[in-house]
Design an enzyme around this catalytic site. Structure first.
Site, PDB file in Angstrom:
ATOM      1  N   ASN A  89       0.880  -1.221   0.055  1.00 49.40           N
ATOM      2  CA  ASN A  89       0.134   0.054   0.055  1.00 49.40           C
ATOM      3  C   ASN A  89       1.034   1.169  -0.017  1.00 49.40           C
ATOM      4  O   ASN A  89       1.914   1.414   0.828  1.00 49.40           O
ATOM      5  CB  ASN A  89      -0.892  -0.117   1.113  1.00 49.40           C
ATOM      6  CG  ASN A  89      -1.913  -1.270   1.437  1.00 49.40           C
ATOM      7  OD1 ASN A  89      -2.343  -1.530   0.315  1.00 49.40           O
ATOM      8  ND2 ASN A  89      -2.064  -1.692   2.379  1.00 49.40           N
ATOM      9  N   GLN A  96      -2.356   2.981   3.111  1.00 48.08           N
ATOM     10  CA  GLN A  96      -1.060   2.986   4.108  1.00 48.08           C
ATOM     11  C   GLN A  96      -1.446   3.455   5.210  1.00 48.08           C
ATOM     12  O   GLN A  96      -1.722   4.663   5.406  1.00 48.08           O
ATOM     13  CB  GLN A  96       0.080   3.438   3.295  1.00 48.08           C
ATOM     14  CG  GLN A  96       1.346   3.390   4.364  1.00 48.08           C
ATOM     15  CD  GLN A  96       2.582   3.635   3.284  1.00 48.08           C
ATOM     16  OE1 GLN A  96       2.440   4.405   1.995  1.00 48.08           O
ATOM     17  NE2 GLN A  96       3.737   3.580   3.836  1.00 48.08           N
ATOM     18  N   VAL A  98       1.111   2.759   8.121  1.00 50.22           N
ATOM     19  CA  VAL A  98       2.501   2.946   8.842  1.00 50.22           C
ATOM     20  C   VAL A  98       3.272   3.358   7.853  1.00 50.22           C
ATOM     21  O   VAL A  98       3.609   2.668   6.583  1.00 50.22           O
ATOM     22  CB  VAL A  98       2.720   1.571   9.204  1.00 50.22           C
ATOM     23  CG1 VAL A  98       4.108   1.492   9.967  1.00 50.22           C
ATOM     24  CG2 VAL A  98       1.883   1.135  10.435  1.00 50.22           C
ATOM     25  N   HIS A 102       6.728  -1.453   3.827  1.00 45.82           N
ATOM     26  CA  HIS A 102       6.512  -2.674   4.103  1.00 45.82           C
ATOM     27  C   HIS A 102       5.562  -3.326   2.881  1.00 45.82           C
ATOM     28  O   HIS A 102       4.889  -3.005   2.390  1.00 45.82           O
ATOM     29  CB  HIS A 102       5.726  -2.814   5.454  1.00 45.82           C
ATOM     30  CG  HIS A 102       4.370  -2.053   5.607  1.00 45.82           C
ATOM     31  ND1 HIS A 102       4.426  -0.844   5.729  1.00 45.82           N
ATOM     32  CD2 HIS A 102       3.270  -2.334   5.552  1.00 45.82           C
ATOM     33  CE1 HIS A 102       3.240  -0.333   5.832  1.00 45.82           C
ATOM     34  NE2 HIS A 102       2.399  -1.165   5.592  1.00 45.82           N
ATOM     35  N   HIS A 104       3.387  -6.515   2.346  1.00 49.00           N
ATOM     36  CA  HIS A 104       2.316  -7.769   2.970  1.00 49.00           C
ATOM     37  C   HIS A 104       2.259  -9.117   2.214  1.00 49.00           C
ATOM     38  O   HIS A 104       2.269  -8.941   0.875  1.00 49.00           O
ATOM     39  CB  HIS A 104       0.884  -7.058   2.823  1.00 49.00           C
ATOM     40  CG  HIS A 104       0.315  -6.099   3.584  1.00 49.00           C
ATOM     41  ND1 HIS A 104      -0.164  -5.859   4.929  1.00 49.00           N
ATOM     42  CD2 HIS A 104       0.622  -4.529   3.297  1.00 49.00           C
ATOM     43  CE1 HIS A 104      -0.425  -4.568   5.329  1.00 49.00           C
ATOM     44  NE2 HIS A 104       0.145  -3.685   4.425  1.00 49.00           N
TER      45      HIS A 104
HETATM   46  P1  AMP Z   1      -0.766  -0.699   5.872  1.00 46.58           P
HETATM   47  O1  AMP Z   1      -1.959  -0.403   6.236  1.00 46.58           O
HETATM   48  O2  AMP Z   1      -0.237  -0.893   4.489  1.00 46.58           O
HETATM   49  O3  AMP Z   1       0.397   0.538   6.376  1.00 46.58           O
HETATM   50  O4  AMP Z   1      -0.085  -1.830   6.771  1.00 46.58           O
HETATM   51  C1  AMP Z   1       0.176  -1.680   8.135  1.00 46.58           C
HETATM   52  C2  AMP Z   1      -0.192  -3.047   8.921  1.00 46.58           C
HETATM   53  O5  AMP Z   1       0.777  -3.016   9.876  1.00 46.58           O
HETATM   54  C3  AMP Z   1      -1.470  -3.260   9.135  1.00 46.58           C
HETATM   55  O6  AMP Z   1      -1.806  -4.490   8.602  1.00 46.58           O
HETATM   56  C4  AMP Z   1      -1.191  -3.441  10.836  1.00 46.58           C
HETATM   57  O7  AMP Z   1      -2.370  -4.489  11.187  1.00 46.58           O
HETATM   58  C5  AMP Z   1      -0.042  -3.719  11.089  1.00 46.58           C
HETATM   59  N1  AMP Z   1       0.401  -3.393  12.355  1.00 46.58           N
HETATM   60  C6  AMP Z   1       0.039  -2.163  13.121  1.00 46.58           C
HETATM   61  N2  AMP Z   1       1.021  -2.339  14.283  1.00 46.58           N
HETATM   62  C7  AMP Z   1       1.542  -3.833  14.242  1.00 46.58           C
HETATM   63  C8  AMP Z   1       2.237  -4.207  15.298  1.00 46.58           C
HETATM   64  N3  AMP Z   1       2.752  -3.629  16.409  1.00 46.58           N
HETATM   65  N4  AMP Z   1       2.957  -5.386  14.837  1.00 46.58           N
HETATM   66  C9  AMP Z   1       2.514  -5.951  13.708  1.00 46.58           C
HETATM   67  N5  AMP Z   1       1.793  -5.483  12.957  1.00 46.58           N
HETATM   68  C10 AMP Z   1       1.415  -4.012  13.058  1.00 46.58           C
END
Ligand code: AMP
Length: 116
Positions: A89, A96, A98, A102, A104
Site C-alpha cells: 500500500n 497505507q 504505517v 512494508h 504484506h
Molecule cells: P498498511 O495499512 O499497509 O500501512 O499496513 C500496516 C499494517 O501494520 C497493518 O496491517 C497493521 O495491522 C499492522 N500493524 C500495526 N501495528 C503492528 C504491530 N505492532 N505489529 C505487527 N503489525 C502491526
C-alpha cells in the site's frame, strides 16, 4: 539509524516494541501482522527507512528485489504452496497507515480480486 525513530516499525526494528518475528537478515525483517486479514499475514520491512514505495529510488533496486524474494521465502515457510498475495500500500488513499515501507504477504484463504 537512517529512519524516523518514532515510527512504529522503526521501534520494532530497534526491539522497543515486540513482534512475532518469522525471518530476519541484514537488510530486512519479517513478522506476523498484529491484525491479520488472512490465516497467514506477514509483513516484510527493510531496515532502511523508506517511508513509502514512491520514495524509493534507483539505489533501492536490489533492496526491493530482496524484499520480494524474502516475501516468497516466508510464504513458502508458512506453507502457502498453492498461492499467496503480495501487497504494497503506497500512500493514504491506498490504505497505507504505517509510513515505513512494508510488503504484506497474505494467504491461507481464497482472496478476491479486485481488492476494495
Ligand atoms: P498498511 O495499512 O499497509 O500501512 O499496513 C500496516 C499494517 O501494520 C497493518 O496491517 C497493521 O495491522 C499492522 N500493524 C500495526 N501495528 C503492528 C504491530 N505492532 N505489529 C505487527 N503489525 C502491526
Amino acid at each position: 539509524m537512517n529512519y524516523d525513530p518514532d515510527n512504529l516499525f522503526a521501534k520494532i526494528l530497534e526491539g522497543e516494541i515486540p513482534c512475532n518475528s518469522v525471518y530476519e537478515d541484514e537488510h530486512c525483517m519479517a513478522f506476523r501482522d498484529i491484525n491479520p486479514q488472512a490465516p497467514s499475514h506477514i509483513l516484510v520491512i527493510p531496515r532502511k527507512g523508506i517511508p513509502q514505495l514512491s520514495q524509493a529510488g534507483e539505489e533501492d533496486k536490489e533492496l526491493l528485489g530482496h524484499l520480494i524474494l524474502v516475501a516468497n521465502k516466508v510464504a513458502q515457510a508458512d506453507g502457502l504452496d498453492e498461492g499467496y498475495r503480495v501487497v504494497v500500500n503506497c500512500g493514504e488513499p491506498a490504505g497505507q497507515t504505517v509510513f515505513h515501507l512494508h510488503v504484506h504477504v497474505l494467504g491461507g484463504r481464497a482472496l478476491d480480486w479486485p481488492p476494495g
